[in-house]
Design a protein around this motif. Sequence first.
Motif, PDB file in Angstrom:
ATOM      1  N   LEU A  33      -8.477  -0.330  -2.273  1.00 56.92           N
ATOM      2  CA  LEU A  33      -7.622   0.812  -2.553  1.00 56.92           C
ATOM      3  C   LEU A  33      -7.515   1.034  -4.062  1.00 56.92           C
ATOM      4  O   LEU A  33      -7.915   0.190  -4.868  1.00 56.92           O
ATOM      5  N   LYS A  56      -3.254   4.869   3.805  1.00 56.78           N
ATOM      6  CA  LYS A  56      -3.383   3.793   2.818  1.00 56.78           C
ATOM      7  C   LYS A  56      -4.372   4.255   1.763  1.00 56.78           C
ATOM      8  O   LYS A  56      -5.557   4.405   2.046  1.00 56.78           O
ATOM      9  N   ILE A  57      -3.865   4.446   0.561  1.00 58.23           N
ATOM     10  CA  ILE A  57      -4.750   4.936  -0.498  1.00 58.23           C
ATOM     11  C   ILE A  57      -4.566   4.178  -1.809  1.00 58.23           C
ATOM     12  O   ILE A  57      -5.490   4.077  -2.604  1.00 58.23           O
ATOM     13  N   SER A  65       0.816  -1.216   0.000  1.00 57.00           N
ATOM     14  CA  SER A  65       0.000   0.000   0.000  1.00 57.00           C
ATOM     15  C   SER A  65       0.851   1.267   0.000  1.00 57.00           C
ATOM     16  O   SER A  65       1.967   1.297   0.519  1.00 57.00           O
ATOM     17  N   ASN A  94      -6.297  -4.599   0.920  1.00 55.54           N
ATOM     18  CA  ASN A  94      -5.892  -3.591  -0.064  1.00 55.54           C
ATOM     19  C   ASN A  94      -6.781  -3.552  -1.301  1.00 55.54           C
ATOM     20  O   ASN A  94      -6.603  -2.694  -2.163  1.00 55.54           O
TER      21      ASN A  94
END
Length: 1001
Positions: free
Chosen positions: A246, A187-188, A168, A243
Amino acid sequence: MKRFFSLLLLLIFIPKIDAQEYFPNNESVQNKNNNYTAFTNAKIFVTPTQVIDKGTLLIQNGKVINAGKTVVIPKNTIVVNLEGKSIYPSFIDMYTTFGIEKPKRGEGGRQNPLYDTKKEGYYWNEHIKPETDAFQNFQYDNTKAEELLKAGFGVVGSHVADGIAQGSGILIALNNEDNSKRLLANKITNHFSFTKSSTTNQAYPSSLMGMIALLRQMYFDLDWYKNGNSTTTDLSLEAMINNQKLVQIFAAEDKLNSLRAAKIAKEFGLNYIFKGAGNEFERIEEIKKTNASYIIPINFPEAFDVSNPYLASQLDFADLRLWNQSPTNLKVLSDNGIIFALTTDKLKKMDDFRTNLLKAIQYGFDKTKALEALTTIPASLLGKSNEIGSLKNGSLANFLITSGEIFDKKTTIYENWVGGSKYVIKDITAKDIRGSYDLTVDNTPYKLVIKGEITAPESEIKTLDSTKVNSKISLANNWISLIVKSKDSVKTNFNRLTGYIENSPNLNGKVIFFDGKESNWSAVKTAAFENEKPKDKGKDEAKNNTIIPVSYPNIAFGNAEKPKQETLLFKNATVWTNEKEGILTETDVLVKNGKIAAIGNNLNEAAATVIDAKGKHLTSGIIDEHSHIAISNGVNEGGHNSSAEVTIEDVVNSDDINIYRELAGGVTTSQLLHGSANPIGGRSAIVKWKWGAAPDEMLYKDQPKFIKFALGENVKQANWGINNPTRFPQTRMGVEQVFTDYFQRAKEYEATWKKYNAASKKNKGKMPRTDIELQTITEILNQERFISCHSYVQSEILMLMQVAEKFNFRVNTFTHILEGYKVADKMKEHGVGASTFSDWWAYKFEVNDAIPYNGPIMHNAGVVVAYNSDDAEMSRRLNQEAAKAVKYGNISEEEAWKFVTLNPAKLLHIDNKVGSIKVGKDADIVLWSTNPLSVYAQAEKTVIEGTVYYDAKKDEAKRVAIDKERNEIIGQMLEEKNKGMNTQEPKKRIKVEYHCDTLED
């Protein structure tokens, strides 16, 4: 209960603070500034398309309160008059490694290859590490932040660029003043690449096709694990699950890799954003079809220093073209409606970003689109449009203050505000003191000229006799400082002038002499500053280079347009049918809709292009059963002793010049085989050499399934060097055991699935894990996939046939098979074909017994025999290799020709479509200048499915055009050097030609 949850949240949060001290929440110890700040009379770009003239931007607490023409300004507001200035949203770079230390290999450095991970509780392959968290690895870098701020950036995404699944990424505001406002998202993004991790020595994967196969297996495993089928916890897959929501970013780094990653995305229903390479314009049609968004670098290559003609001649034509065409990439992407953001990634220095972007605009990239690619688009891709990328109400106060239009060369960026904190790039309060002056220093007259930029002026002092004095001027907070170089102080008797700039056009202040004495100076303005009009240099800089049109492929000998299917009528040819009709003289052949439509005499077709073939020979196209050309980044996946999960279909390289050379040698179809690094290699790709087409368009439609096996020295690592032989097997008997083990495992794998599928819904239990490797080997057992086996020694040839018979299937083809003449009767009995060399021998120990009569002996024993190339050079003259069967074995010319046409088609199970000239078959044909077995024979036209992909006459014209184009680009590069632009040393591109035993570094 509330208190319990509060304590629980605190316990969860504390480790983050302990692990990461760069984003402390220290508002309690800071003096909060709740004042409003209003920027008035500015041209405000709320978004790239929403512009307010003479507007007001009101901010408070790091956010935009309002932007408009009639904004109400509260009392006690700090008002900044920006008349004549512009305000833009700060830029966003969503793909960086800002603040991340480059990963390092652990203690011990390079060691012997690691085949199984030693990490417990994580995924079985250490190049898959989605558990990597950029937030935990981040340390804010003030120096790098300043570079980005000066370039206009306010927000960056950052990640650990290491591995295939990289983990991430975070989103950072470049706020050098207030560290509590830096972290926008911990976290993007979730990152992937086609690059191995530098922190592990795990051998697998060792090739691009291995990386693609590993990603596929990972996604199968992820789905299986997510559905609760595993009995153990896998921290890597747990992280991947977390994740998945994301933003998914895939660093493809090449136009063809983008297409490869897009196939993975389509297969698993993913939505990747692709980090490109800047060469997307070369395959724009295919790039557009991905329907993906992109992150595009603008690291345009520098011109080569071509002043030395010998070194210039070493340059690859493709490199010359790339330099010429790269500045158009952004325009091409934009014109084709592709959504993309821009990145500073891969730039040598940050100053190149603005230089290259302005160059792209100069070459037609729209300025509004450019601003979108730096603001609203990356914000949208990141799902942060409400916070960044614009100056809408509620957005972060991230903005630039400029002297004018942001993409004008003359524009100055004064300030970059991030989260309401000001970063000064150039002094916005600096007054324009440029012009000509009569300077008087302690009653001594001089001439002074101040020019350059307002915030970065340049000075020129002359004595009354016009003697030039070297000086340097600087401005800071309206104070002027002018220093004379020590060697010129004798001419002036002073070495420093200082003074405060008043509103008067004239200047004055204190002078310091070189002996330490002080006095006064004054300068009376005699003329206003006028921008110097550049002479020839300026004209040259404004002039765009002539852009060479893109060809298909975009290298030497590419076509201006993709070739189109035609109706062709060959008249009066000598036709080698490879059918019962044999060789026909003075015969016509009609090609229509990509097929052989008619064979006979006096054929007519009104719409056909008539080709006079009198005195010439028409044959079916040559088929190369064993080739390794046109493969990207590795012909061997040697990290394991079995790599049945990989496929050459994933890595076909449509831009390989060898394709064109094959066509010039009459080759229309090839089987691209995995190498011989392991006993069970990868799946093959059967391709038609449609020069200019995309990789997937070259794949033979509905092709039979093949896989490469190998025997001998290569697979037991006898010739891999002292550091490599650590992988099983190390002996020939070990190779046999590998086959036995994997076939047995495949039987058990299939049985497990059959049992699961046969069970009732109530009793199914946990689903078996999908294993691409064992699935493939199961296809062999079920006679759905054919083996083409690299072989030399008779004992091993017999061994594999016995193993196959034990598991109730047959080997399809032995390739190389240079001792096949010793066991031809056994091969005939087994039903296996032979694809061999005409007369290669003694190039390594296990080839000592090879003889040039091998092919004819096997042929006479009833084995289907083909001659293959296994070599980029030999594949261009397989017609001559076929002739050697006549020389060494007394084979008839007609039968010898089948060694490179019909027989390989039979071995590949495609003889119902190609390999002979027969009505209804694919029109894959070659027109030769004379008997195709002659060393003097030249392919004049090579046709695939009715499309001419090689024409000898057009080839001559292409050579002339290439020389002309090459000279034109070299001339452009010489001009670049003459203008003082940066250049690079010429570099000869070293192309690796793959063979069976080629290993990637």
